[in-house]
Write a protein that holds these residues in place. Structure first.
Motif, mmCIF file in Angstrom:
data_model
loop_
_atom_site.group_PDB
_atom_site.id
_atom_site.type_symbol
_atom_site.label_atom_id
_atom_site.label_comp_id
_atom_site.label_asym_id
_atom_site.label_seq_id
_atom_site.Cartn_x
_atom_site.Cartn_y
_atom_site.Cartn_z
ATOM 1 N N ASP A 86 1.065 -1.120 -0.129
ATOM 2 C CA ASP A 86 -0.114 0.036 0.053
ATOM 3 C C ASP A 86 0.893 1.254 0.079
ATOM 4 O O ASP A 86 0.770 2.221 -0.750
ATOM 5 C CB ASP A 86 -0.824 -0.048 1.179
ATOM 6 N N THR A 87 2.040 1.267 0.735
ATOM 7 C CA THR A 87 2.969 2.483 0.737
ATOM 8 C C THR A 87 3.581 2.482 -0.558
ATOM 9 O O THR A 87 3.892 3.610 -1.063
ATOM 10 C CB THR A 87 3.848 2.025 1.904
ATOM 11 N N PHE A 88 3.947 1.305 -1.106
ATOM 12 C CA PHE A 88 4.456 1.508 -2.508
ATOM 13 C C PHE A 88 3.589 2.011 -3.641
ATOM 14 O O PHE A 88 3.895 3.069 -4.312
ATOM 15 C CB PHE A 88 5.124 0.090 -3.028
ATOM 16 N N LYS A 89 2.328 1.792 -3.482
ATOM 17 C CA LYS A 89 1.211 2.217 -4.366
ATOM 18 C C LYS A 89 0.937 3.697 -4.036
ATOM 19 O O LYS A 89 0.804 4.604 -4.957
ATOM 20 C CB LYS A 89 -0.130 1.607 -4.100
ATOM 21 N N LEU A 90 1.162 4.182 -2.802
ATOM 22 C CA LEU A 90 0.819 5.386 -2.601
ATOM 23 C C LEU A 90 1.946 6.354 -3.157
ATOM 24 O O LEU A 90 1.631 7.270 -3.488
ATOM 25 C CB LEU A 90 0.833 5.579 -1.038
ATOM 26 N N ILE A 91 3.240 5.803 -3.048
ATOM 27 C CA ILE A 91 4.339 6.825 -3.442
ATOM 28 C C ILE A 91 4.047 6.982 -5.095
ATOM 29 O O ILE A 91 4.391 7.932 -5.495
ATOM 30 C CB ILE A 91 5.613 6.219 -3.255
#
Length: 230
Positions: A86-91
């Motif tokens: 999810d963090t990867f996608k947010l970035i």
């Protein structure tokens, strides 16, 4: 963004976009001569503690100072020492607001999550980055094959390659030039298979992929684009 030859140089597009994101968020910061030379990573503020510096240096082609610099950038963006999907996608969503980077980020996350545990550790990050930036052509191509081989069965199918190409186009949004036709990803996949699928059995093996790529000047040139990034 021009699309000529994209079916042959997709690994360059994939990785250079990834590197651009890392630089934007400060994870690939310039190496400073004032970096600490104590030979240890700072571990006090993270929950996941990475392997020792000497071990990471042995596993990668980075110097101790480069590893320290990379770790500081990684820790600044990921205080827990882990990056979930999810963090990867947010970035990526922040970096490509004009498109939908969700699927691309998912594929790239899986390529870096070597053990498949749903999180990218600092070790995963630097080992993968070392291959992309300092690895041999053979190592880089094997990494690219792994990215395209979505289900990790040792073959690239047309469906897998189409999913990767669509994810790149979705991420770039409608701000490409010339404007992409709806059938453009499928056309690129067909050209990719015409070159790569030597025995025309409908799948591309690692052997076919390596042999074709190493004979293609465009792909070999794209491999050099990863060098001297840090």
């Amino acid at each position: 963004m021009g699309i000529q030859g994209m079916e042959l140089c997709a690994m360059a597009v994939v990785v250079l976009l990834f590197i651009a994101v890392l630089k934007q968020f400060g994870i690939l910061e310039p190496i400073s001569m004032e970096d600490s030379s104590d030979g240890e990573l700072e571990l006090s503020t993270v929950r996941h503690q990475p392997e020792g510096l000497d071990q990471l240096q042995a596993q990668t082609k980075f110097t101790k100072k480069e590893l320290q610099s990379l770790y500081r950038g990684f820790k600044n963006e990921c205080p827990t020492g882990l990056v979930d999907e999810d963090t990867f996608k947010l970035i990526y969503a922040q970096f490509f607001p004009q498109g939908d980077a969700t699927t691309y980020a998912h594929f790239l996350f899986n390529a870096f999550d070597a053990d498949g545990n749903g999180a990218i550790h600092f070790e995963d990050f630097v080992v993968g980055l070392s291959i992309l930036l300092r690895g041999t052509v053979h190592e880089k191509l094997k990494w690219a094959f792994n990215l395209y081989d979505i289900n990790k069965d040792g073959y690239i199918t047309k469906e897998e390659m189409l999913a990767i190409m669509k994810s790149i186009y979705d991420m770039m949004g409608r701000h490409t030039y010339p404007i992409l036709r709806e059938d453009a990803p499928a056309e690129h996949v067909e050209r990719f298979f015409q070159k790569m699928d030597r025995n025309q059995d409908g799948v591309v093996t690692i052997e076919e992929f390596l042999e074709t790529c190493q004979k293609d000047e465009n792909i070999m040139s794209s491999m050099q684009l990863f060098e001297n990034v840090i």
